[in-house]
Write a protein that holds these residues in place. Structure first.
Motif, PDB file in Angstrom:
ATOM      1  N   PHE A  60       3.551  10.739  -8.234  1.00 40.52           N
ATOM      2  CA  PHE A  60       3.239   9.543  -9.019  1.00 40.52           C
ATOM      3  C   PHE A  60       3.008   8.327  -8.141  1.00 40.52           C
ATOM      4  CE2 PHE A  60       3.888   5.741 -11.430  1.00 40.52           C
ATOM      5  CZ  PHE A  60       3.308   6.019 -12.655  1.00 40.52           C
ATOM      6  N   TYR A  61       1.840   7.706  -8.300  1.00 41.86           N
ATOM      7  CA  TYR A  61       1.582   6.359  -7.796  1.00 41.86           C
ATOM      8  C   TYR A  61       0.874   5.587  -8.900  1.00 41.86           C
ATOM      9  CZ  TYR A  61      -3.043   8.360  -6.650  1.00 41.86           C
ATOM     10  OH  TYR A  61      -4.266   8.989  -6.707  1.00 41.86           O
ATOM     11  N   TRP A  62       0.744   4.274  -8.720  1.00 39.98           N
ATOM     12  CA  TRP A  62       0.195   3.425  -9.776  1.00 39.98           C
ATOM     13  C   TRP A  62      -1.329   3.451  -9.690  1.00 39.98           C
ATOM     14  CZ3 TRP A  62       1.164   2.268 -14.313  1.00 39.98           C
ATOM     15  CH2 TRP A  62       0.610   1.174 -14.970  1.00 39.98           C
ATOM     16  N   GLU A  63      -1.930   4.369 -10.451  1.00 39.85           N
ATOM     17  CA  GLU A  63      -3.365   4.595 -10.372  1.00 39.85           C
ATOM     18  C   GLU A  63      -4.201   3.368 -10.720  1.00 39.85           C
ATOM     19  OE1 GLU A  63      -7.338   5.416 -11.607  1.00 39.85           O
ATOM     20  OE2 GLU A  63      -5.716   4.847 -12.977  1.00 39.85           O
ATOM     21  N   PRO A  64      -3.785   2.510 -11.683  1.00 38.98           N
ATOM     22  CA  PRO A  64      -4.603   1.331 -11.967  1.00 38.98           C
ATOM     23  C   PRO A  64      -4.848   0.427 -10.761  1.00 38.98           C
ATOM     24  CG  PRO A  64      -3.099   1.707 -13.781  1.00 38.98           C
ATOM     25  CD  PRO A  64      -2.723   2.678 -12.696  1.00 38.98           C
ATOM     26  N   ILE A  89       4.716   3.689  -5.098  1.00 32.77           N
ATOM     27  CA  ILE A  89       5.865   4.084  -5.926  1.00 32.77           C
ATOM     28  C   ILE A  89       6.482   5.379  -5.401  1.00 32.77           C
ATOM     29  CG2 ILE A  89       6.694   4.447  -8.286  1.00 32.77           C
ATOM     30  CD1 ILE A  89       4.550   2.626  -9.284  1.00 32.77           C
ATOM     31  N   TYR A  90       6.286   6.520  -6.057  1.00 31.85           N
ATOM     32  CA  TYR A  90       6.915   7.763  -5.604  1.00 31.85           C
ATOM     33  C   TYR A  90       6.006   8.621  -4.739  1.00 31.85           C
ATOM     34  CZ  TYR A  90      10.377   6.496  -9.049  1.00 31.85           C
ATOM     35  OH  TYR A  90      11.331   5.807  -9.747  1.00 31.85           O
ATOM     36  N   HIS A  91       4.768   8.157  -4.508  1.00 30.98           N
ATOM     37  CA  HIS A  91       3.833   8.968  -3.718  1.00 30.98           C
ATOM     38  C   HIS A  91       2.916   8.060  -2.900  1.00 30.98           C
ATOM     39  CE1 HIS A  91       1.788  12.466  -2.448  1.00 30.98           C
ATOM     40  NE2 HIS A  91       0.837  12.516  -3.351  1.00 30.98           N
ATOM     41  N   GLY A 168      -2.686  -2.832  13.599  1.00 30.11           N
ATOM     42  CA  GLY A 168      -4.056  -3.110  13.194  1.00 30.11           C
ATOM     43  C   GLY A 168      -4.449  -2.605  11.824  1.00 30.11           C
ATOM     44  N   THR A 169      -3.487  -2.143  11.044  1.00 34.78           N
ATOM     45  CA  THR A 169      -3.785  -1.605   9.716  1.00 34.78           C
ATOM     46  C   THR A 169      -4.239  -2.713   8.772  1.00 34.78           C
ATOM     47  OG1 THR A 169      -2.105   0.091  10.047  1.00 34.78           O
ATOM     48  CG2 THR A 169      -2.845  -0.285   7.794  1.00 34.78           C
ATOM     49  N   ASP A 170      -5.193  -2.370   7.901  1.00 34.43           N
ATOM     50  CA  ASP A 170      -5.720  -3.333   6.937  1.00 34.43           C
ATOM     51  C   ASP A 170      -5.009  -3.275   5.591  1.00 34.43           C
ATOM     52  OD1 ASP A 170      -8.000  -4.319   8.577  1.00 34.43           O
ATOM     53  OD2 ASP A 170      -8.659  -2.230   8.403  1.00 34.43           O
ATOM     54  N   ILE A 171      -4.625  -2.076   5.162  1.00 32.73           N
ATOM     55  CA  ILE A 171      -3.997  -1.887   3.853  1.00 32.73           C
ATOM     56  C   ILE A 171      -2.704  -1.109   4.069  1.00 32.73           C
ATOM     57  CG2 ILE A 171      -4.233  -0.891   1.545  1.00 32.73           C
ATOM     58  CD1 ILE A 171      -7.296  -1.164   1.897  1.00 32.73           C
ATOM     59  N   VAL A 172      -1.595  -1.654   3.575  1.00 34.61           N
ATOM     60  CA  VAL A 172      -0.287  -1.011   3.743  1.00 34.61           C
ATOM     61  C   VAL A 172       0.268  -0.686   2.366  1.00 34.61           C
ATOM     62  CG1 VAL A 172       2.010  -1.158   4.757  1.00 34.61           C
ATOM     63  CG2 VAL A 172       0.099  -2.359   5.835  1.00 34.61           C
ATOM     64  N   ILE A 173       0.572   0.596   2.154  1.00 35.78           N
ATOM     65  CA  ILE A 173       1.097   1.089   0.885  1.00 35.78           C
ATOM     66  C   ILE A 173       2.550   1.505   1.093  1.00 35.78           C
ATOM     67  CG2 ILE A 173       0.834   2.799  -0.941  1.00 35.78           C
ATOM     68  CD1 ILE A 173      -1.501   0.807  -0.706  1.00 35.78           C
ATOM     69  N   THR A 174       3.411   1.069   0.210  1.00 34.06           N
ATOM     70  CA  THR A 174       4.822   1.450   0.310  1.00 34.06           C
ATOM     71  C   THR A 174       5.306   2.024  -1.014  1.00 34.06           C
ATOM     72  OG1 THR A 174       5.909  -0.572  -0.479  1.00 34.06           O
ATOM     73  CG2 THR A 174       5.102  -0.585   1.786  1.00 34.06           C
ATOM     74  N   GLY A 175       6.496   2.616  -0.948  1.00 31.07           N
ATOM     75  CA  GLY A 175       7.250   2.923  -2.149  1.00 31.07           C
ATOM     76  C   GLY A 175       8.200   1.763  -2.386  1.00 31.07           C
TER      77      GLY A 175
END
Length: 480
Positions: A60-64, A89-91, A168-175
């Motif tokens: 599960f991640y926030w698809e919207p 979130i969880y993924h 140098g990362t542009d987009i960082v995704i976390t839980g």
């Protein structure tokens, strides 16, 4: 860098205004856009969907968020904006991979990293057996069987985010990270802060606390909302965080709402436990700040003080405790109080045949003394029940509904709901603590490298920085 970093918020919770991301990246220039998707109440709603499908959590991640980001990727690349969000979130790995695919499809030069280490659900049983998980307030071991945990997530600090941006990362995704981490990480990256720059990190934590709930800083949920001329669609806030940890809260000029000493103070005092605000990266002294109206929609906050963070961090644990169900009834006309009493008596009678653990009535308001019409003579009444099984809740509500023709005169039900017998999982929240040293905080970089984020250690402070903080001072001025 010499100038402050400009960080724009685009979400305070799942379901926040969809257009906010586009407004953030296409509006006045900013360096970072950040969004918080993991408000505790929305997480409980999500976790309810895992009751009959535990595997759903693992994917599960926030698809919207993808739908927000996808059409704006070219603008993000062109304007060199960094994007930081816990919408993974969880993924987080799954969301990162989906974004990478969108980037490739559009032929853009953007990189994506993700942060892990917060999800403890699969290891919770071992953590409890080893005594590594304790109640946030009492220090006691969980009273819930770890096998019943639907989700258990530790609140990570901002250094994983900082490390990803350093690379140098542009987009960082976390839980799950602490709300403030979505700002402290970018601010520490921009200014090159070290982990012992505690006053600076405390300032960024305060800035994060103001903007992470989105429009609440610009007039949303604000008790003084009648004092704001245009508050029907308040804008999302921007924090300008300087190298010394001071910051300015502002918003886009064309947006509604307002940024005043009062709106910022209201948000600073929101969800705090007292004069010490605990965070995985710092302990922020909430009583050591000064607010000044610097100009229209600009509030300067200075003087933040910080001390060493706790060795522990919070763990949010969600588990199922049976089922719940509700029914709305609308007694109307004369003798409303007597009608509500009759409904309560009939519910208690039903309870004799269809036992439930909990039965509550919520009577919303009072009828007008001399009502002009049916609506002024109506009182909304909700019946709520809880029981260990879905069947027990359904049976109770169904039997209460069978009283329709033998109940009170002058009432109606919500016909969209009807005589609802739909029982939903009841999700409870257990706040825990875990040592930060026991977490596998990691950042997964676009080139495949996985970097461990060292656990926080107790930093020593200089004698000058240990002086008692000054009390909070609010200065008001309409002039810069």
């Amino acid at each position: 860098m010499a100038r402050p970093i400009r960080i724009a918020n685009f979400a305070g919770a799942i379901g926040d205004r969809f257009s906010a991301f586009e407004e953030a990246v296409r509006g006045e220039p900013v360096d970072v856009v950040m969004g918080d998707a993991m408000a505790e109440i929305t997480m409980s709603m999500i976790v309810a969907g895992f009751v009959d499908n535990a595997d759903a959590r693992r994917g599960f991640y926030w698809e919207p968020f993808l739908r927000q980001l996808r059409p704006q990727l070219a603008t993000v690349a062109e304007r060199k904006i960094k994007v930081v969000t816990n919408a993974g979130i969880y993924h987080p790995a799954g969301l990162a991979e989906a974004i990478r695919q969108d980037i490739a499809d559009q032929g853009l030069d953007l990189s994506v990293a993700y942060v892990t280490g917060d999800d403890l659900t699969d290891t919770a049983k071992d953590l409890v057996a080893q005594g590594q998980l304790a109640h946030l307030e009492t220090g006691a071991a969980p009273t819930v069987d770890p096998d019943d945990f639907l989700a258990a997530n530790a609140y990570l600090g901002g250094w994983g985010i900082k490390t990803a941006l350093d690379e140098g990362t542009d987009i960082v995704i976390t839980g799950r990270v602490a709300d403030a981490s979505l700002v402290t990480g970018p601010a520490a990256w921009w200014h090159g802060w070290a982990r012992d720059d505690l006053d600076r990190i405390a300032g960024a934590t305060a800035a994060a606390h103001v903007i992470e709930c989105g429009p609440q800083a610009t007039g949303g949920n604000f008790a003084g909302f009648t004092s704001i001329a245009d508050n029907t669609r308040p804008g999302f806030p921007i924090a300008e965080v300087a190298d010394d940890g001071s910051f300015v809260i502002t918003k886009r000029a064309a947006d509604g709402g307002a940024v005043t000493v009062d709106t910022v103070t209201a948000q600073l005092m929101y969800e705090i436990q007292g004069p010490r605000y605990l965070n995985p990266d710092v302990t922020w002294h909430t009583d050591a700040i000064e607010l000044t109206q610097q100009g229209p929609d600009r509030v300067l906050v200075t003087g933040a003080k910080g001390s060493a963070a706790s060795e522990t961090t919070k763990v949010g644990i969600n588990f199922q405790r049976g089922y719940r169900g509700a029914m709305w009834l609308f007694p109307t006309g004369l003798d409303v109080d007597a009608k509500v009493d009759m409904l309560k008596a009939q519910a208690e009678q039903v309870r004799q045949d269809r036992p439930v653990d909990e039965l509550h009535f919520f009577v919303c308001g009072r009828p007008a003394a001399d009502p002009r019409d049916q609506w002024q003579a109506t009182v909304a009444t909700q019946v709520v029940v809880a029981a260990p099984t879905q069947r027990a809740v359904t049976a109770f509500l169904a039997q209460l509904g069978s009283y329709a023709l033998s109940s009170i005169p002058g009432f109606y039900v919500d016909m969209n709901q009807g005589w609802s017998t739909n029982a939903q999982p009841r999700i409870d929240y257990w706040p825990g603590l875990i040592r930060q040293a026991d977490l596998a905080h990691q950042v997964h970089l676009p080139d495949g490298r996985v970097l461990d984020i060292a656990p926080l250690r107790s930093w020593r402070r200089s004698p000058a920085s240990l002086r008692a903080p000054a009390p909070c001072r609010l200065r008001r001025s309409n002039q810069p």
